[in-house]
Design an enzyme around this catalytic site. Sequence first.
Site, PDB file in Angstrom:
ATOM      1  N   TRP A 154       0.697   7.702   4.762  1.00  9.88           N
ATOM      2  CA  TRP A 154       1.384   8.887   4.025  1.00  9.88           C
ATOM      3  C   TRP A 154       2.602   8.976   4.362  1.00  9.88           C
ATOM      4  CZ3 TRP A 154       3.032  12.161   7.351  1.00  9.88           C
ATOM      5  CH2 TRP A 154       2.349  12.371   8.562  1.00  9.88           C
ATOM      6  N   ASN A 155       3.386   8.648   5.521  1.00  8.00           N
ATOM      7  CA  ASN A 155       4.458   9.171   5.982  1.00  8.00           C
ATOM      8  C   ASN A 155       5.709   8.398   5.235  1.00  8.00           C
ATOM      9  OD1 ASN A 155       4.135   6.619   7.429  1.00  8.00           O
ATOM     10  ND2 ASN A 155       5.034   7.453   9.405  1.00  8.00           N
ATOM     11  N   ARG A 163       6.669  -3.092   2.181  1.00 11.13           N
ATOM     12  CA  ARG A 163       6.880  -3.967   3.332  1.00 11.13           C
ATOM     13  C   ARG A 163       5.657  -4.925   3.195  1.00 11.13           C
ATOM     14  NH1 ARG A 163       8.580  -0.943   8.979  1.00 11.13           N
ATOM     15  NH2 ARG A 163       6.415  -0.649   9.295  1.00 11.13           N
ATOM     16  N   LYS A 178      -4.768  -0.305  -0.528  1.00 14.00           N
ATOM     17  CA  LYS A 178      -5.411   1.090  -0.227  1.00 14.00           C
ATOM     18  C   LYS A 178      -4.211   2.192   0.194  1.00 14.00           C
ATOM     19  CE  LYS A 178      -7.336   3.648   2.302  1.00 14.00           C
ATOM     20  NZ  LYS A 178      -6.451   4.905   1.952  1.00 14.00           N
ATOM     21  N   PRO A 179      -3.881   2.835  -0.677  1.00 13.90           N
ATOM     22  CA  PRO A 179      -2.655   3.915   0.060  1.00 13.90           C
ATOM     23  C   PRO A 179      -3.360   4.909   0.586  1.00 13.90           C
ATOM     24  CG  PRO A 179      -2.899   4.176  -2.525  1.00 13.90           C
ATOM     25  CD  PRO A 179      -4.064   3.072  -2.146  1.00 13.90           C
ATOM     26  N   ALA A 180      -2.508   5.911   1.307  1.00 11.66           N
ATOM     27  CA  ALA A 180      -2.918   7.092   2.137  1.00 11.66           C
ATOM     28  C   ALA A 180      -3.634   8.305   0.951  1.00 11.66           C
ATOM     29  CB  ALA A 180      -2.167   7.473   2.930  1.00 11.66           C
ATOM     30  N   SER A 233      -2.762   4.793  12.472  1.00  5.13           N
ATOM     31  CA  SER A 233      -3.097   5.203  13.703  1.00  5.13           C
ATOM     32  C   SER A 233      -3.782   4.137  14.655  1.00  5.13           C
ATOM     33  CB  SER A 233      -3.852   6.537  13.897  1.00  5.13           C
ATOM     34  OG  SER A 233      -5.195   6.239  13.087  1.00  5.13           O
ATOM     35  N   GLU A 254       0.639  -2.302  12.407  1.00  5.00           N
ATOM     36  CA  GLU A 254       1.587  -1.545  12.954  1.00  5.00           C
ATOM     37  C   GLU A 254       1.173  -0.154  13.102  1.00  5.00           C
ATOM     38  OE1 GLU A 254       4.391  -2.591  13.051  1.00  5.00           O
ATOM     39  OE2 GLU A 254       4.431  -4.418  12.099  1.00  5.00           O
ATOM     40  N   ARG A 282      14.601  11.986  11.134  1.00  5.07           N
ATOM     41  CA  ARG A 282      14.507  11.057   9.970  1.00  5.07           C
ATOM     42  C   ARG A 282      12.886  11.403   9.634  1.00  5.07           C
ATOM     43  NH1 ARG A 282      12.814   5.602  10.185  1.00  5.07           N
ATOM     44  NH2 ARG A 282      13.150   4.617   8.070  1.00  5.07           N
ATOM     45  N   CYS A 288       6.632   6.645  12.892  1.00  4.78           N
ATOM     46  CA  CYS A 288       6.217   5.884  13.993  1.00  4.78           C
ATOM     47  C   CYS A 288       7.334   5.657  14.974  1.00  4.78           C
ATOM     48  CB  CYS A 288       5.304   4.872  13.843  1.00  4.78           C
ATOM     49  SG  CYS A 288       6.463   3.782  12.671  1.00  4.78           S
ATOM     50  N   GLU A 386       1.701  11.503  20.576  1.00  4.42           N
ATOM     51  CA  GLU A 386       2.642  11.262  19.480  1.00  4.42           C
ATOM     52  C   GLU A 386       2.626  12.775  18.854  1.00  4.42           C
ATOM     53  OE1 GLU A 386       1.356   8.277  16.478  1.00  4.42           O
ATOM     54  OE2 GLU A 386       3.514   7.879  16.245  1.00  4.42           O
ATOM     55  N   SER A 446      14.750   0.406  11.862  1.00  4.11           N
ATOM     56  CA  SER A 446      14.139  -0.050  10.670  1.00  4.11           C
ATOM     57  C   SER A 446      15.271  -0.876   9.613  1.00  4.11           C
ATOM     58  CB  SER A 446      13.682   1.003   9.834  1.00  4.11           C
ATOM     59  OG  SER A 446      12.837   1.755  10.643  1.00  4.11           O
TER      60      SER A 446
HETATM   61  P1  NAP Z   1      -4.401   6.973   9.658  1.00  4.52           P
HETATM   62  O1  NAP Z   1      -5.411   8.127   9.634  1.00  4.52           O
HETATM   63  O2  NAP Z   1      -4.528   5.840  10.699  1.00  4.52           O
HETATM   64  O3  NAP Z   1      -4.189   6.238   8.219  1.00  4.52           O
HETATM   65  C1  NAP Z   1      -3.631   5.108   7.763  1.00  4.52           C
HETATM   66  C2  NAP Z   1      -4.365   4.691   6.510  1.00  4.52           C
HETATM   67  O4  NAP Z   1      -5.534   4.159   7.035  1.00  4.52           O
HETATM   68  C3  NAP Z   1      -4.698   5.607   5.405  1.00  4.52           C
HETATM   69  O5  NAP Z   1      -4.547   5.030   4.206  1.00  4.52           O
HETATM   70  C4  NAP Z   1      -6.106   6.014   5.704  1.00  4.52           C
HETATM   71  O6  NAP Z   1      -6.660   6.462   4.742  1.00  4.52           O
HETATM   72  C5  NAP Z   1      -6.682   4.920   6.073  1.00  4.52           C
HETATM   73  N1  NAP Z   1      -7.866   4.923   6.921  1.00  4.52           N
HETATM   74  C6  NAP Z   1      -8.413   6.026   7.687  1.00  4.52           C
HETATM   75  N2  NAP Z   1      -9.608   5.852   8.274  1.00  4.52           N
HETATM   76  C7  NAP Z   1      -9.820   4.588   8.111  1.00  4.52           C
HETATM   77  C8  NAP Z   1     -10.837   3.484   8.149  1.00  4.52           C
HETATM   78  N3  NAP Z   1     -11.897   4.076   8.999  1.00  4.52           N
HETATM   79  N4  NAP Z   1     -10.751   2.244   7.662  1.00  4.52           N
HETATM   80  C9  NAP Z   1      -9.880   1.985   7.023  1.00  4.52           C
HETATM   81  N5  NAP Z   1      -8.893   2.662   6.581  1.00  4.52           N
HETATM   82  C10 NAP Z   1      -8.769   3.917   7.071  1.00  4.52           C
HETATM   83  O7  NAP Z   1      -2.966   7.159  10.095  1.00  4.52           O
HETATM   84  P2  NAP Z   1      -2.074   8.565   9.569  1.00  4.52           P
HETATM   85  O8  NAP Z   1      -2.642   9.783  10.075  1.00  4.52           O
HETATM   86  O9  NAP Z   1      -2.384   8.731   8.116  1.00  4.52           O
HETATM   87  O10 NAP Z   1      -0.544   8.210   9.747  1.00  4.52           O
HETATM   88  C11 NAP Z   1       0.000   8.417  10.940  1.00  4.52           C
HETATM   89  C12 NAP Z   1      -0.201   7.331  11.950  1.00  4.52           C
HETATM   90  O11 NAP Z   1       0.510   6.008  11.574  1.00  4.52           O
HETATM   91  C13 NAP Z   1       0.839   7.428  13.116  1.00  4.52           C
HETATM   92  O12 NAP Z   1      -0.062   7.282  14.392  1.00  4.52           O
HETATM   93  C14 NAP Z   1       1.967   6.530  13.206  1.00  4.52           C
HETATM   94  O13 NAP Z   1       2.591   6.300  14.425  1.00  4.52           O
HETATM   95  C15 NAP Z   1       1.492   5.512  12.394  1.00  4.52           C
HETATM   96  N6  NAP Z   1       2.509   4.649  11.722  1.00  4.52           N
HETATM   97  C16 NAP Z   1       2.892   3.480  12.192  1.00  4.52           C
HETATM   98  C17 NAP Z   1       3.923   2.799  11.465  1.00  4.52           C
HETATM   99  C18 NAP Z   1       4.212   1.472  12.177  1.00  4.52           C
HETATM  100  O14 NAP Z   1       4.790   0.707  11.406  1.00  4.52           O
HETATM  101  N7  NAP Z   1       3.799   1.104  13.637  1.00  4.52           N
HETATM  102  C19 NAP Z   1       4.445   3.384  10.463  1.00  4.52           C
HETATM  103  C20 NAP Z   1       3.857   4.475  10.138  1.00  4.52           C
HETATM  104  C21 NAP Z   1       2.878   5.258  10.568  1.00  4.52           C
HETATM  105  P3  NAP Z   1      -6.781   8.038   4.395  1.00  4.52           P
HETATM  106  O15 NAP Z   1      -5.618   8.554   3.840  1.00  4.52           O
HETATM  107  O16 NAP Z   1      -7.819   8.280   3.269  1.00  4.52           O
HETATM  108  O17 NAP Z   1      -7.158   8.849   5.586  1.00  4.52           O
HETATM  109 MG    MG Z   2      -5.215  10.315   7.595  1.00  5.71          MG
END
Ligand code: NAP
Ligand code: MG
Length: 482
Positions: A154-155, A163, A178-180, A233, A254, A282, A288, A386, A446
């Site tokens: 979602w960020n 991307r 599949k978006p957040a 994550s 990522e 930012r 991340c 984090e 980025s």
């Molecule tokens: P997240 O909980 O891992 O969610 C990311 C995506 O995965 C969402 O679309 C989420 O859906 C989905 N998801 C959750 N559980 C899942 C499962 N069991 N199987 C498949 N998909 C699943 O992460 P977040 O809290 O939204 O985002 C923050 C994290 O992303 C941070 O750790 C950040 O560092 C990382 N991030 C990394 C980058 C990079 O490029 N390295 C960029 C941006 C963010 P739901 O929305 O329905 O939960």
């Molecule tokens: Mg989440």
Amino acid sequence: MSLPLDVSTGLFIDGAFRAASTGEEFAVINPATGDVLANVANGSLADAQAAVEAAANAQADWANKMPRERGEILRKAFELMISKEQELAELITLENGKALPDSIAEVRYAAEFFRWFSEEGVRNLGSLSTAPSSGAKILVHHKPAGVAILVTPWNFPAAMGTRKIAPALAAGCTCVLKPAAETPLTMLALAQILQDAGVPKGVVNILPSQHSGEVVAKMLSDPRSRVISFTGSTQVGRILLQEASKWVTNPRMELGGNAPFLVFDDADIDSAVEGAMIAKMRNMGEACTAANRFYVHEKVYKEFSTKFALKMGELKVGNGLDLGVAVGPLINAKTRDKVAFFVDDSVAKGARILVGGRRGDDEKGYFYLPTVLVDVPNDAKCLSDEIFGPVAPICSFSDEKEVITAANATEYGLAAYVFTRDLKRGLRISEQLEYGMVGLNRGVMSDPAAPFGGVKQSGLGREGAHEGLMEFLETQYISTDW
Ligand code: NAP
Ligand code: MG
């Protein structure tokens, strides 16, 4: 509440918006006000199956299109996005909370992926060589990998999607994204833009769902899904790596980060403060690549901390749509409470607050004030986890070797920042940092033209640049002679 764009709230499958098979919907909330922005179709297992089916059916025709034709569709998508920059930015601010200038920057950054890959897709280069012993000809070329499953956080509701979609399409792959659940509207608006740009039906499918775990697992249980590209994550990344093992699906990950920000005694302090402001603030720290821990040489510790805190204190916090606001709310109550916990934990262990250190005054939104902490002890949780919010913990150091060891003492390895006027030193230190990306005298790295990605538990693979295209291609080698 009316949205800035006419966004359809259905699932986008096989070129049409439709309700979920179960009829279920879920609410999308504005984090600045707590208001419901829209109710969106909640994709089911049957919908996930239908989306993969649509992508698989469209795969061969899309792969057979001339690369130039695919490139021109991507170029058109870039132009349409830019022409709707303001409306898309407002939509991002509404569902994500980030301040409008951040949203505008995101739209431009996100659109750039379409332009970059419209150009990169026509440069799918192979090679021909002669085997040294047998004299056989070694012909190497790259073919579309097949259906790609894309999962985004979602960020950056637009950029994390483009991307992945742009290189997938440029390579000749079809996809399901599949978006957040917190931010599906931006991607639904982009689905319309892609269709208007000429993307044929079934090539891009968007599957909002609150049943994230189940629907993604369902799509990965289909052997026609050949790539899983995930941003989010590390915890969820690990689950997807396991699911990908079933059909040995190509994983691109990522994941999380814990970026160190190093300021040496010979740094230009004003420029380091400027870099720190971008690297930390930012997206309100919800990035991340966000600087997570600051290590500042003891000789410039006071000067840097004071100047940085002054700038952080000047930032206007509020509804991201309001003029002059630089810092919007965090995405939800859980994220805000976690940020508050990190500050309270640090203070309980002896850190001092220079500025901020508390929630915003607005009761409805999930606000937290820009915060600078000094004298942060090594055992403070914010140094190892984090933060994902507007909090900057600052530690001091005196020795180069010591600070490199501290910077590398994490399971993550996404981004690091180094500020020094001595370029030789800067490059020497950059090389020793176990990170996929280093900002040397720069607070942001980025760029669609650069390979973005991490090492260790920050991920696998790279997005952007030519490397980003290769993530959606399979290499084939033909052995022949003539
Ligand atoms: P997240 O909980 O891992 O969610 C990311 C995506 O995965 C969402 O679309 C989420 O859906 C989905 N998801 C959750 N559980 C899942 C499962 N069991 N199987 C498949 N998909 C699943 O992460 P977040 O809290 O939204 O985002 C923050 C994290 O992303 C941070 O750790 C950040 O560092 C990382 N991030 C990394 C980058 C990079 O490029 N390295 C960029 C941006 C963010 P739901 O929305 O329905 O939960
Ligand atoms: Mg989440």
